[in-house]
Design an enzyme around this catalytic site. Sequence first.
Site, PDB file in Angstrom:
ATOM      1  N   ASP B  52      -5.328  26.443  21.264  1.00 37.68           N
ATOM      2  CA  ASP B  52      -4.868  25.110  20.843  1.00 37.68           C
ATOM      3  C   ASP B  52      -3.994  24.460  21.915  1.00 37.68           C
ATOM      4  O   ASP B  52      -3.428  25.143  22.766  1.00 37.68           O
ATOM      5  CB  ASP B  52      -4.008  25.215  19.579  1.00 37.68           C
ATOM      6  CG  ASP B  52      -4.779  25.702  18.366  1.00 37.68           C
ATOM      7  OD1 ASP B  52      -6.021  25.749  18.423  1.00 37.68           O
ATOM      8  OD2 ASP B  52      -4.115  26.044  17.364  1.00 37.68           O
ATOM      9  N   TYR B 110      -3.182  38.459  20.596  1.00 35.04           N
ATOM     10  CA  TYR B 110      -2.244  37.340  20.722  1.00 35.04           C
ATOM     11  C   TYR B 110      -0.822  37.838  20.481  1.00 35.04           C
ATOM     12  O   TYR B 110      -0.614  38.836  19.774  1.00 35.04           O
ATOM     13  CB  TYR B 110      -2.536  36.283  19.649  1.00 35.04           C
ATOM     14  CG  TYR B 110      -3.698  35.377  19.937  1.00 35.04           C
ATOM     15  CD1 TYR B 110      -3.513  34.188  20.647  1.00 35.04           C
ATOM     16  CD2 TYR B 110      -4.976  35.687  19.479  1.00 35.04           C
ATOM     17  CE1 TYR B 110      -4.580  33.331  20.887  1.00 35.04           C
ATOM     18  CE2 TYR B 110      -6.055  34.833  19.732  1.00 35.04           C
ATOM     19  CZ  TYR B 110      -5.850  33.664  20.434  1.00 35.04           C
ATOM     20  OH  TYR B 110      -6.898  32.821  20.684  1.00 35.04           O
TER      21      TYR B 110
END
Lengths: 274, 274
Positions: B52, B110
């Site tokens: 993102d 992540y």
Amino acid sequence: MRNIALIVGYDGTDYSGFQCQPHGNTIQDHLEQAIFVLSGERVKLHGSGRTDAGVHATGQVANFHTTSSIPAERWALALNARLPNDIVIHSAFSVPDHFHARRGAIRKTYCYTINCNRIPNLFQRRYEFHHPLPLDFQAMQQGLVYLLGEHDFTSFTSPLSKKASHVRTILDARLELEPASVNVLTESNLYHTSEWDEQHYPGMQRGVIRLYVSGNGFLYNMVRIIAGTLIQVGERKRKPEEVATILEAKDRSKAGPTAVPHGLTLCEVEYEQF
Amino acid sequence: MRNIALIVGYDGTDYSGFQCQPHGNTIQDHLEQAIFVLSGERVKLHGSGRTDAGVHATGQVANFHTTSSIPAERWALALNARLPNDIVIHSAFSVPDHFHARRGAIRKTYCYTINCNRIPNLFQRRYEFHHPLPLDFQAMQQGLVYLLGEHDFTSFTSPLSKKASHVRTILDARLELEPASVNVLTESNLYHTSEWDEQHYPGMQRGVIRLYVSGNGFLYNMVRIIAGTLIQVGERKRKPEEVATILEAKDRSKAGPTAVPHGLTLCEVEYEQF
């Protein structure tokens, strides 16, 4: 009137230095504006000293007099809420009326950071100078020793300096090396391998080098010129002993270049009494 | 044609995400442009997946086919010289023709970073979410356990997701706490002291919390919604067991908010064979 001292940190990347300038955008401008928004008072802030455009701080000290009744310990959080996120107040406290952040400072410590890895550290790139080749760390340490003590630092300041005396005392100075991880040295397939390093730069090191310098005061650009000169020693473009000759010459043109500002951080300012 | 794989890091702060967008300014745009400047070829780069806007990476993987004769190991330094300084290629190498960075990925990791100290860390502020109050770290660890394994993660993705299936497997997940230094807790005179913390937030912690999540794939916003939900558990606004209920509900509105993008970093992408 109370006298409030602030311990201030900032990421200097986007500012024109600490001290007010005709064109604004300084740390001092933002601090004075935040104090005004909070208290309604237009104060004159005294910093411990300038820092150049692009230079950072973790422990800059500043003070101001105020008639505000806001308790000292509340100033930090209240100002932080009114400052851009690249300036923070670490703490705020009442100091004796005569305390002056610049005049009272007896010792300042700066850190200059050099990243000698092949590729820059993305997340530290704003705070360290990237030197993509190895440096001779031992030679830099040898060169640094000549700067300890009281000297005329004319060779290590801008020719524009208007100070009456260029005599300053370096109270402590040291170099630290955080060696590059084995992973970076051997597993990366970047063009320059560790074997290539050893062949072309025998006995030189990779890693993050931090130069800490404490003194009773610093001339304009002094730490950056010291860093720029020691980098040349680390590159073996100069011998460590030349640092002594440069000092004696009292001639700016004999020293190395002024290292880029973004590698420099003002870490701590000390006072006889706070 | 050779197939070249790149391991890419970026500070996502100033970009609109990894993947090309109609309005440009993506990591992919910059990489494709740098490849064009270097080789004269307009290539189509395949990333392991989107990140993102505002999300960072230390180990994004991308590949492209080229007729260029530039040796694989030279691509990294040559591209770095042509990229903005917030995008770096860590390494580049030749991979089998069938290698595809997205289709071949079997595991991604992540990290979401939460700074629970009173004041933000100036030099990490772009890479971590600042939560000025303490969090219940043990409760967050308890809540996280419910997410391990294969589940339908409909509650943890945007309602805009167009994926046919929301079933994903979380292969590994852990929370690490780097406790705040004693100095920060006791010596600062910021308004909230450690005694104040213990009185108002008994048993809760200050420090830097890192949430690592590895999975076979992630839905849109999935890690950020997991982080936002666990932060609510850490704030004791939800019980750890509610994470199970949220999963079962398959309803985005049951989960916590989408945590801010700047706390998230794509650390690693793994393949069956590289």
